[in-house]
Design a protein around this motif. Sequence first.
Motif, mmCIF file in Angstrom:
data_model
loop_
_atom_site.group_PDB
_atom_site.id
_atom_site.type_symbol
_atom_site.label_atom_id
_atom_site.label_comp_id
_atom_site.label_asym_id
_atom_site.label_seq_id
_atom_site.Cartn_x
_atom_site.Cartn_y
_atom_site.Cartn_z
ATOM 1 N N ASN A 1 -9.512 -7.635 -2.174
ATOM 2 C CA ASN A 1 -8.624 -7.632 -1.011
ATOM 3 C C ASN A 1 -7.181 -7.894 -1.426
ATOM 4 O O ASN A 1 -6.254 -7.269 -0.915
ATOM 5 C CB ASN A 1 -9.088 -8.659 0.021
ATOM 6 N N ASP A 2 -6.974 -8.823 -2.368
ATOM 7 C CA ASP A 2 -5.627 -9.105 -2.871
ATOM 8 C C ASP A 2 -5.048 -7.881 -3.576
ATOM 9 O O ASP A 2 -3.871 -7.535 -3.387
ATOM 10 C CB ASP A 2 -5.635 -10.303 -3.830
ATOM 11 N N ASN B 1 -5.822 -4.802 -3.018
ATOM 12 C CA ASN B 1 -5.539 -3.844 -1.956
ATOM 13 C C ASN B 1 -4.159 -4.107 -1.351
ATOM 14 O O ASN B 1 -3.359 -3.194 -1.165
ATOM 15 C CB ASN B 1 -6.626 -3.927 -0.889
ATOM 16 N N GLN B 2 -3.868 -5.381 -1.055
ATOM 17 C CA GLN B 2 -2.576 -5.752 -0.467
ATOM 18 C C GLN B 2 -1.427 -5.449 -1.426
ATOM 19 O O GLN B 2 -0.389 -4.932 -1.024
ATOM 20 C CB GLN B 2 -2.553 -7.243 -0.103
ATOM 21 N N LYS C 1 -0.805 -1.739 -1.590
ATOM 22 C CA LYS C 1 -0.221 -1.265 -0.337
ATOM 23 C C LYS C 1 1.243 -1.689 -0.215
ATOM 24 O O LYS C 1 2.115 -0.864 0.047
ATOM 25 C CB LYS C 1 -1.024 -1.808 0.846
ATOM 26 N N GLU C 2 1.509 -2.985 -0.389
ATOM 27 C CA GLU C 2 2.844 -3.524 -0.135
ATOM 28 C C GLU C 2 3.848 -3.222 -1.246
ATOM 29 O O GLU C 2 4.999 -2.923 -0.974
ATOM 30 C CB GLU C 2 2.757 -5.039 0.088
ATOM 31 N N GLU D 1 -2.381 3.409 -0.384
ATOM 32 C CA GLU D 1 -3.421 2.998 0.565
ATOM 33 C C GLU D 1 -4.785 3.245 -0.074
ATOM 34 O O GLU D 1 -5.331 4.338 0.021
ATOM 35 C CB GLU D 1 -3.324 3.809 1.864
ATOM 36 N N GLY E 1 -8.717 -15.798 6.078
ATOM 37 C CA GLY E 1 -8.154 -14.452 6.225
ATOM 38 C C GLY E 1 -8.992 -13.512 7.074
ATOM 39 O O GLY E 1 -8.732 -12.311 7.108
ATOM 40 N N LYS F 1 -12.651 -10.263 7.230
ATOM 41 C CA LYS F 1 -12.763 -9.847 5.823
ATOM 42 C C LYS F 1 -14.234 -9.629 5.483
ATOM 43 O O LYS F 1 -15.111 -10.252 6.056
ATOM 44 C CB LYS F 1 -12.224 -10.926 4.886
#
Length: 133
Positions: free
Chosen positions: A26-27, A29-30, A33-34, A39, A102, A105
Amino acid sequence: MNKEGSKVDLKKLAEQLVNLSVLEVNDLNQILKEEHGIEPAAAPVAAAAPQAGAGGEEAQAGEKDKFDVLLKDPGAQKVAVIKAVKDLTDMPLSEAKALVDGAPKNVKEGVDKEEAGEMKSKLEEAGATVELV
């Protein structure tokens, strides 16, 4: 750098990616993305891949054999849910807490139906709202 050296580095990278925890995925992924505008579509692809190779009739019958356990809401008993996540996933306490904080999730991905059902039951007993996707 020669081809052999490049392959070794890619193998190490692949090994690291395969061994990431749900929280680390998940980290990642962020970050993608950021910071890089990418994506990732890892969850849908991972869920679809086993069905595609399942062999025709069974995949078309609509019966899933792998599930993601999605923690939608930890509820009022957050400490109990963190403990349940830690016990079910063998995550360190800090990772389990970060995952619960979070929500929504995925607690675990690509789990067989029986294990997913057991995880859902234990998390719901702890007070969480859980969905199998």
